[in-house]
Design a protein around this motif. Sequence first.
Motif, PDB file in Angstrom:
ATOM      1  N   LEU A 179       0.769  -1.198   0.116  1.00  0.00           N
ATOM      2  CA  LEU A 179       0.118  -0.011  -0.117  1.00  0.00           C
ATOM      3  C   LEU A 179       0.940   1.254  -0.114  1.00  0.00           C
ATOM      4  O   LEU A 179       0.390   2.383  -0.310  1.00  0.00           O
ATOM      5  N   SER A 180       2.118   1.142   0.304  1.00  0.00           N
ATOM      6  CA  SER A 180       3.091   2.339   0.316  1.00  0.00           C
ATOM      7  C   SER A 180       2.899   3.316  -0.724  1.00  0.00           C
ATOM      8  O   SER A 180       3.003   4.718  -0.478  1.00  0.00           O
ATOM      9  N   SER A 181       2.547   2.854  -1.808  1.00  0.00           N
ATOM     10  CA  SER A 181       2.865   3.872  -2.898  1.00  0.00           C
ATOM     11  C   SER A 181       1.336   4.492  -3.294  1.00  0.00           C
ATOM     12  O   SER A 181       1.311   5.374  -3.973  1.00  0.00           O
ATOM     13  N   ILE A 182       0.352   3.857  -2.872  1.00  0.00           N
ATOM     14  CA  ILE A 182      -0.787   4.005  -3.321  1.00  0.00           C
ATOM     15  C   ILE A 182      -1.682   4.595  -2.244  1.00  0.00           C
ATOM     16  O   ILE A 182      -2.859   5.177  -2.533  1.00  0.00           O
ATOM     17  N   ASN A 204       9.341  11.806  -3.767  1.00  0.00           N
ATOM     18  CA  ASN A 204       7.998  11.665  -3.410  1.00  0.00           C
ATOM     19  C   ASN A 204       7.523  10.729  -2.247  1.00  0.00           C
ATOM     20  O   ASN A 204       8.693  10.078  -1.460  1.00  0.00           O
ATOM     21  N   ARG A 205       6.421  10.840  -1.779  1.00  0.00           N
ATOM     22  CA  ARG A 205       6.086  10.422  -0.409  1.00  0.00           C
ATOM     23  C   ARG A 205       5.801   8.752  -0.522  1.00  0.00           C
ATOM     24  O   ARG A 205       5.019   8.587  -1.492  1.00  0.00           O
ATOM     25  N   LEU A 206       6.007   8.128   0.454  1.00  0.00           N
ATOM     26  CA  LEU A 206       5.418   6.874   0.692  1.00  0.00           C
ATOM     27  C   LEU A 206       4.870   6.873   1.837  1.00  0.00           C
ATOM     28  O   LEU A 206       5.256   7.465   2.968  1.00  0.00           O
ATOM     29  N   PHE A 207       3.494   6.263   2.117  1.00  0.00           N
ATOM     30  CA  PHE A 207       2.851   6.127   3.167  1.00  0.00           C
ATOM     31  C   PHE A 207       2.743   4.698   4.024  1.00  0.00           C
ATOM     32  O   PHE A 207       2.579   3.969   3.590  1.00  0.00           O
ATOM     33  N   LEU A 208       3.107   4.926   5.252  1.00  0.00           N
ATOM     34  CA  LEU A 208       3.369   3.847   6.133  1.00  0.00           C
ATOM     35  C   LEU A 208       1.998   3.502   6.723  1.00  0.00           C
ATOM     36  O   LEU A 208       1.902   3.957   7.911  1.00  0.00           O
ATOM     37  N   LYS A 209       1.494   2.600   6.080  1.00  0.00           N
ATOM     38  CA  LYS A 209      -0.074   2.152   6.799  1.00  0.00           C
ATOM     39  C   LYS A 209       0.311   0.524   7.119  1.00  0.00           C
ATOM     40  O   LYS A 209       0.805  -0.167   6.561  1.00  0.00           O
ATOM     41  N   PHE A 210      -0.242   0.176   8.356  1.00  0.00           N
ATOM     42  CA  PHE A 210      -0.393  -0.947   8.610  1.00  0.00           C
ATOM     43  C   PHE A 210       1.309  -1.525   9.089  1.00  0.00           C
ATOM     44  O   PHE A 210       1.518  -2.554   9.148  1.00  0.00           O
ATOM     45  N   GLY A 211       1.935  -0.385   9.601  1.00  0.00           N
ATOM     46  CA  GLY A 211       3.166  -0.594  10.131  1.00  0.00           C
ATOM     47  C   GLY A 211       3.665   0.810  10.614  1.00  0.00           C
ATOM     48  O   GLY A 211       2.830   1.653  10.528  1.00  0.00           O
ATOM     49  N   GLY A 212       4.769   0.788  11.349  1.00  0.00           N
ATOM     50  CA  GLY A 212       5.179   2.003  11.853  1.00  0.00           C
ATOM     51  C   GLY A 212       4.169   2.644  12.648  1.00  0.00           C
ATOM     52  O   GLY A 212       3.913   3.784  12.803  1.00  0.00           O
ATOM     53  N   ILE A 213       3.665   1.902  13.680  1.00  0.00           N
ATOM     54  CA  ILE A 213       2.693   2.041  14.485  1.00  0.00           C
ATOM     55  C   ILE A 213       3.028   2.803  15.764  1.00  0.00           C
ATOM     56  O   ILE A 213       4.118   2.555  16.296  1.00  0.00           O
ATOM     57  N   CYS A 214       2.525   3.903  16.224  1.00  0.00           N
ATOM     58  CA  CYS A 214       2.706   4.443  17.432  1.00  0.00           C
ATOM     59  C   CYS A 214       1.573   5.053  17.957  1.00  0.00           C
ATOM     60  O   CYS A 214       0.291   5.206  17.203  1.00  0.00           O
ATOM     61  N   TYR A 215       1.324   5.356  19.211  1.00  0.00           N
ATOM     62  CA  TYR A 215       0.389   5.683  20.138  1.00  0.00           C
ATOM     63  C   TYR A 215       0.424   6.891  20.889  1.00  0.00           C
ATOM     64  O   TYR A 215       1.598   7.241  21.420  1.00  0.00           O
TER      65      TYR A 215
END
Length: 267
Positions: free
Chosen positions: A161-164, A215-226
């Motif tokens: 998902l990182s590029s989309i 360009n940006r990559l988005f870190l979804k379902f990883g790199g989790i922080c609270y």
Amino acid sequence: MKSSLIISTYNWPEALNLCLLSVFKQTCLPDEIIIADDGSRSETGDLIKEFQSKSKIPIKHVWHPDEGFQLAAIRNKAIAAASFEYIIQIDGDLILHSDFIKDHLRLATKGKFVSGSRLLLPEDFSMKLLQGKTSPSDRSLLVMGNNRLNGVRIPLLSKLLSSIYKRNKPYYVKGCNMAFWRKDLFAVNGYNEDISGWGKEDSEIAIRLINYGVNRLFLKFGGICYHLFHPEASRSKESHNDLILSETLNMRKVRCEKGLDSHSLSK
């Protein structure tokens, strides 16, 4: 690949303590920690010294006098002090998932920067954590979070998902959870120090990086922080910062005038 973890903080040592404890529980440690301190009182410095005395990896304390909300400037000073090629950036009011650094390093890609998200913790649970009445764990933090999808970790899906993910919002970033190649930050002159007070410094640097070709990559379902609950900061300078953001966008700026080169010429 060597990494520097930059943690921004201001006069909240109780939160910084939880943040640092979570850093040292990482499955993959950074090679150094840099505390970007926007003018905190001595209690924060005392806490950092305590961690420095116990840590097997270097902890640098980068501080400047308290002249109001100057996040862009203190982040630039921390970037200038970084020793390694990859910079992971968080805020000191976060508790990190145990695989946070590992996930960021897995996604690191030349010619890209990364933004992630965060899971928001409610006020009452945040207070219990800060007071030491309960201990954080990846499971308990996920269960108590308000936006739980941001706390789900699926490494394979994260890469796909990182590029989309949020491709229709290319400038959408969360400054509390980002990562960059150090050389790219120097290329755009770092954060724009004409931005002070809350807001827009993270989106503004994202625009200039994209204009530069990073360009940006988005870190979804990883790199989790609270994210620990706290009252919102003053928005008194938001309109001024919006004007700077609009100018950067409309003029397709790459470099800011007052930025990283005020602190270091080393690349």
